[in-house]
Design a protein around this motif. Structure first.
Motif, short mmCIF file in Angstrom:
data_model
loop_
_atom_site.label_atom_id
_atom_site.label_comp_id
_atom_site.label_asym_id
_atom_site.label_seq_id
_atom_site.Cartn_x
_atom_site.Cartn_y
_atom_site.Cartn_z
N PHE A 14 0.84 -1.21 0.00
CA PHE A 14 0.00 0.00 0.00
C PHE A 14 0.87 1.25 0.00
O PHE A 14 0.64 2.19 -0.78
N ALA A 15 1.88 1.26 0.87
CA ALA A 15 2.75 2.43 0.96
C ALA A 15 3.55 2.63 -0.32
O ALA A 15 3.71 3.76 -0.80
N ALA A 16 4.03 1.53 -0.90
CA ALA A 16 4.86 1.63 -2.11
C ALA A 16 4.07 2.20 -3.27
O ALA A 16 4.58 3.05 -4.03
N VAL A 17 2.83 1.76 -3.43
CA VAL A 17 2.00 2.28 -4.52
C VAL A 17 1.70 3.76 -4.30
O VAL A 17 1.79 4.58 -5.21
N GLY A 18 1.35 4.11 -3.06
CA GLY A 18 1.06 5.52 -2.76
C GLY A 18 2.27 6.40 -2.93
O GLY A 18 2.19 7.50 -3.50
N LEU A 19 3.42 5.94 -2.43
CA LEU A 19 4.65 6.73 -2.56
C LEU A 19 5.09 6.84 -4.01
O LEU A 19 5.64 7.87 -4.43
N LEU A 20 4.87 5.79 -4.79
CA LEU A 20 5.23 5.84 -6.21
C LEU A 20 4.39 6.89 -6.93
O LEU A 20 4.92 7.67 -7.74
N ALA A 21 3.09 6.93 -6.64
CA ALA A 21 2.23 7.93 -7.26
C ALA A 21 2.68 9.34 -6.89
O ALA A 21 2.80 10.23 -7.75
N GLY A 22 2.98 9.55 -5.61
CA GLY A 22 3.46 10.87 -5.18
C GLY A 22 4.82 11.20 -5.75
O GLY A 22 5.09 12.35 -6.13
N GLY A 23 5.71 10.20 -5.81
CA GLY A 23 7.04 10.44 -6.34
C GLY A 23 7.03 10.80 -7.82
O GLY A 23 7.76 11.70 -8.27
N ALA A 48 12.90 4.03 -3.61
CA ALA A 48 14.16 4.47 -3.02
C ALA A 48 14.89 5.43 -3.97
O ALA A 48 15.45 6.46 -3.54
N ALA A 49 14.89 5.09 -5.26
CA ALA A 49 15.54 5.97 -6.25
C ALA A 49 14.82 7.33 -6.33
O ALA A 49 15.47 8.38 -6.38
N LEU A 50 13.48 7.30 -6.32
CA LEU A 50 12.74 8.55 -6.36
C LEU A 50 12.96 9.37 -5.09
O LEU A 50 12.99 10.61 -5.14
N LEU A 51 13.13 8.70 -3.95
CA LEU A 51 13.40 9.41 -2.69
C LEU A 51 14.74 10.12 -2.74
O LEU A 51 14.86 11.27 -2.31
N VAL A 52 15.74 9.46 -3.28
CA VAL A 52 17.06 10.09 -3.40
C VAL A 52 16.96 11.33 -4.30
O VAL A 52 17.52 12.39 -3.99
N VAL A 58 16.75 17.23 -4.87
CA VAL A 58 16.13 18.43 -5.43
C VAL A 58 15.81 19.43 -4.33
O VAL A 58 16.11 20.62 -4.45
N ARG A 59 15.23 18.94 -3.24
CA ARG A 59 14.91 19.86 -2.14
C ARG A 59 16.18 20.49 -1.58
O ARG A 59 16.21 21.69 -1.29
N ALA A 60 17.21 19.70 -1.41
CA ALA A 60 18.47 20.22 -0.87
C ALA A 60 19.03 21.32 -1.76
O ALA A 60 19.60 22.30 -1.27
N CYS A 61 18.87 21.18 -3.08
CA CYS A 61 19.35 22.21 -4.00
C CYS A 61 18.64 23.54 -3.77
O CYS A 61 19.27 24.61 -3.75
N PHE A 62 17.32 23.50 -3.60
CA PHE A 62 16.58 24.74 -3.38
C PHE A 62 16.88 25.34 -2.01
O PHE A 62 16.96 26.56 -1.87
N VAL A 63 17.05 24.48 -1.01
CA VAL A 63 17.41 24.99 0.31
C VAL A 63 18.81 25.60 0.28
O VAL A 63 19.06 26.63 0.91
N PRO A 104 17.63 15.00 6.78
CA PRO A 104 16.96 14.36 7.93
C PRO A 104 15.70 15.10 8.37
O PRO A 104 14.83 14.50 9.00
N ARG A 105 15.60 16.40 8.03
CA ARG A 105 14.40 17.14 8.44
C ARG A 105 13.15 16.66 7.72
O ARG A 105 12.03 16.93 8.15
N THR A 106 13.34 15.92 6.62
CA THR A 106 12.20 15.34 5.93
C THR A 106 11.42 14.40 6.85
O THR A 106 10.18 14.35 6.81
N PHE A 107 12.14 13.67 7.69
CA PHE A 107 11.49 12.78 8.65
C PHE A 107 10.66 13.60 9.63
O PHE A 107 9.52 13.22 9.96
N VAL A 108 11.20 14.72 10.10
CA VAL A 108 10.46 15.59 11.01
C VAL A 108 9.20 16.12 10.33
O VAL A 108 8.11 16.14 10.92
#
Length: 460
Positions: free
Chosen positions: A15-24, A387-391, A396-401, A415-419
C-alpha cells in the motif's frame, strides 16, 4: 503468527509503495517541467535581456497609494515591532496600513499606540472590530476592507493595490513598489516567503525553510507555467484594487470568506476562476538580495501541528467541498496536489508501520534462527524504485534549500524530511477531528499560533 505478521508487512509495504510511487512520479513531473522552463528562459530570454532588479522600478514614493491589511488578534508581542519595521522600510512610500484589532485585546491596541507615538501615525488606521475576538482572520480582513473604503471616500483617492501581511512579518523596503507597479498588469502578485531559521529549533522550525524554499522556488513557478491558479500565501502578496472590488461585489461587499480557515488561498483560486492572472515574482534588489517576506514559523511540535492542521482543514478537506475541481487539466492537477495532504499522511503512516514491522521481523529471524517468507519480487522492485525517487526528491529539495539558506541548511534538509513527515501525520489527525466536528455544526474559529519578532541582526 509470524506468517501472519509477514503477510501484514507485505500488505502495508505494498500500500505504501504504490502511494509513494504515485506521489514520487507526481513530484518528478513537476521537477521536469521546472527544469525545462528554467532552461528555456535561460536560452530564449536571459541570453538576450538581463534579469530585472529594483533599479529598474519607478522611484520611491511614485507608486501608490497602496493599502496593507494586517489582521491582529493577541499580537502585542510583535505588532509594535512590525509597525516600526514598516516605518523604517516604507518611510518614503505612499502606503497606508489598516490594522484589524479587537475591543477585548487591549494589549495589542496599546502596543500599536506606543509604536505610532514614535511617528508615522498618518500612515496607519487601527480598525477595531465590532465583535470581540477571536472571530476569523477573514473577518478581521473584511473590517480592514471596509475601513479602506471609508479612507478612499474621505481622501478622495483610490488605492492602487491591496497587500496582505501578518503581524510578525519582516517586510522588504522594495516590496510595496514592486507589488504596486505590477498590480496594474496582474490580479495577484505573490512575493516569496523565506522563513527565518530559529537557532533553537533547527528541526521543527527549520522544516518550514525546506518547504517554502521549494514551494516558492519551484512549485508556484510551475503552476504559473501551466496557467493554473496562483494561491496566495497570505503574506507578501498583493491584489489589484479593481479585482478586489469585483470580488467584493460578488460577495455582498466582503471579499474575504469568513467561513474559511484559508481565506487567502481560496481568494487566489477565486480570482483565477474570474479570469484574473496571478504571478510569483522572484526579483533581486540593488544588493542582490531576494525581495521576500521573512518571519519566524512555529518552533515547537504542538504549534507546528496546530498550524498545519488549520492549513489541511482549509485546503485539503473543506477546500474540496468549497472550491470543487473547476478548470482545465493543469488546474485540476494542481488542486489535486494541494489536497493530497491527508491521503499522503495515511500512506506515510503505512510506510513507517511497514518499516518498523520489517525491522522487527528481521530481528526475530536473527535471534530465533528461523526463516520467514521473503518479500515478493514485485514489491521489492517497487521499493527499489521508490528508493531511487526518494534520493532524487531529497536532492532536489536540498538544491533549493542551498540556494535560499546555504549548504549547512541544505544538509539538514535531508533528515528534516522525517520531522516534516511526523508533523504532517499528526496534523492530518488533528485536521480530521476538526473537520468532522465542523460537519456536525461546530463553527470554525481563528486557531492561531503564538508569534515572535526577530532581532534585526537575524534578518538577511
Amino acid at each position: 503468527m509470524l506468517t501472519v505478521l509477514a503477510f501484514v508487512r507485505d500488505e502495508l509495504l505494498l500500500f505504501a509503495a504504490v502511494g509513494l510511487l504515485a506521489g514520487g512520479l507526481d513530484d518528478l513531473c513537476v521537477d521536469l517541467i521546472y527544469i525545462v522552463r528554467r532552461l528555456w528562459r535561460r536560452i530564449a530570454i536571459y541570453s538576450r535581456f538581463p534579469k530585472m532588479t529594483t533599479e529598474g522600478l519607478p522611484p520611491v514614493g511614485s507608486i501608490g497609494p497602496v493599502a496593507v491589511f494586517v489582521p491582529a488578534w493577541d499580537e502585542s508581542a510583535v505588532i509594535g515591532q512590525m509597525v516600526r519595521g514598516c516605518m523604517k522600510a516604507w518611510g518614503g512610500e505612499d502606503v497606508h496600513l489598516f490594522i484589524g484589532v479587537y475591543p477585548n485585546d487591549k494589549p495589542t491596541i496599546a502596543a500599536i499606540a506606543q509604536a505610532l507615538s514614535e511617528g508615522w501615525s498618518d500612515h496607519v488606521t487601527v480598525v477595531i472590530n465590532g465583535r470581540p475576538g477571536p472571530t476569523t482572520k477573514a473577518d478581521a480582513l473584511n473590517c480592514c476592507w471596509r475601513a479602506m473604503l471609508r479612507w478612499e471616500k474621505d481622501e478622495k483617492r483610490r488605492m492602487r493595490a491591496v497587500v496582505l501581511h501578518d503581524a510578525e512579518d519582516v517586510v522588504h523596503p522594495d516590496s510595496i513598489r514592486l507589488i504596486g507597479w505590477l498590480a496594474e498588469r496582474f490580479s495577484l502578485v505573490q512575493l516569496p516567503v523565506l522563513p527565518l531559521v530559529a537557532s533553537g529549533s533547527r528541526w521543527i522550525s527549520g522544516h518550514y525553510c525546506d518547504e517554502f524554499a521549494e514551494a516558492h522556488g519551484k512549485a508556484l513557478l510551475v503552476r504559473e507555467a501551466l496557467g493554473a491558479s496562483m494561491p496566495s500565501a497570505g503574506v507578501g502578496c498583493g491584489f489589484s484594487r479593481s479585482v478586489m472590488g469585483e470580488v467584493a461585489r460578488r460577495r455582498d461587499g466582503s471579499p474575504f470568506d469568513e467561513s474559511s480557515l484559508t481565506e487567502d488561498y481560496e481568494l487566489g483560486l477565486r480570482i483565477s476562476e474570474m479570469g484574473g492572472r496571478g504571478i510569483l515574482v522572484r526579483m533581486r534588489d540593488a544588493r542582490g538580495a531576494l525581495i521576500a517576506t521573512q518571519e519566524y514559523f512555529p518552533d515547537t511540535l504542538s504549534a507546528a501541528v496546530k498550524q498545519k492542521a488549520r492549513w489541511t482543514v482549509g485546503i485539503a478537506l473543506a477546500g474540496w467541498d468549497r472550491l470543487g475541481w473547476s478548470g482545465g487539466l493543469g488546474e485540476t492537477w494542481m488542486r489535486l496536489r494541494d489536497r493530497r495532504a491527508t491521503l499522503a499522511a495515511i500512506v506515510l503512516l503505512a510506510a513507517y508501520a511497514g518499516m518498523l514491522l520489517t525491522a522487527g521481523l528481521w530481528m526475530i529471524e536473527g535471534l530465533a534462527l528461523i526463516s520467514l517468507p521473503p518479500l515478493p519480487p514485485a514489491l521489492t522492485f517497487l521499493l527499489g524504485l521508490n528508493a531511487a525517487l526518494l534520493v532524487w526528491r531529497l536532492s532536489v529539495r536540498a538544491c533549493f534549500v542551498w540556494e535560499a539558506y546555504g549548504p549547512a541548511e541544505a544538509l539538514r534538509s535531508v533528515p528534516r524530511t522525517f520531522v516534516a513527515n511526523i508533523v504532517q501525520m499528526l496534523a492530518a489527525r488533528r485536521a480530521l477531528i476538526i473537520y468532522l466536528r465542523h460537519l456536525r455544526g461546530e463553527k470554525l474559529v481563528w486557531d492561531k499560533t503564538a508569534h515572535r519578532f526577530p532581532d534585526q541582526a537575524t534578518v538577511a
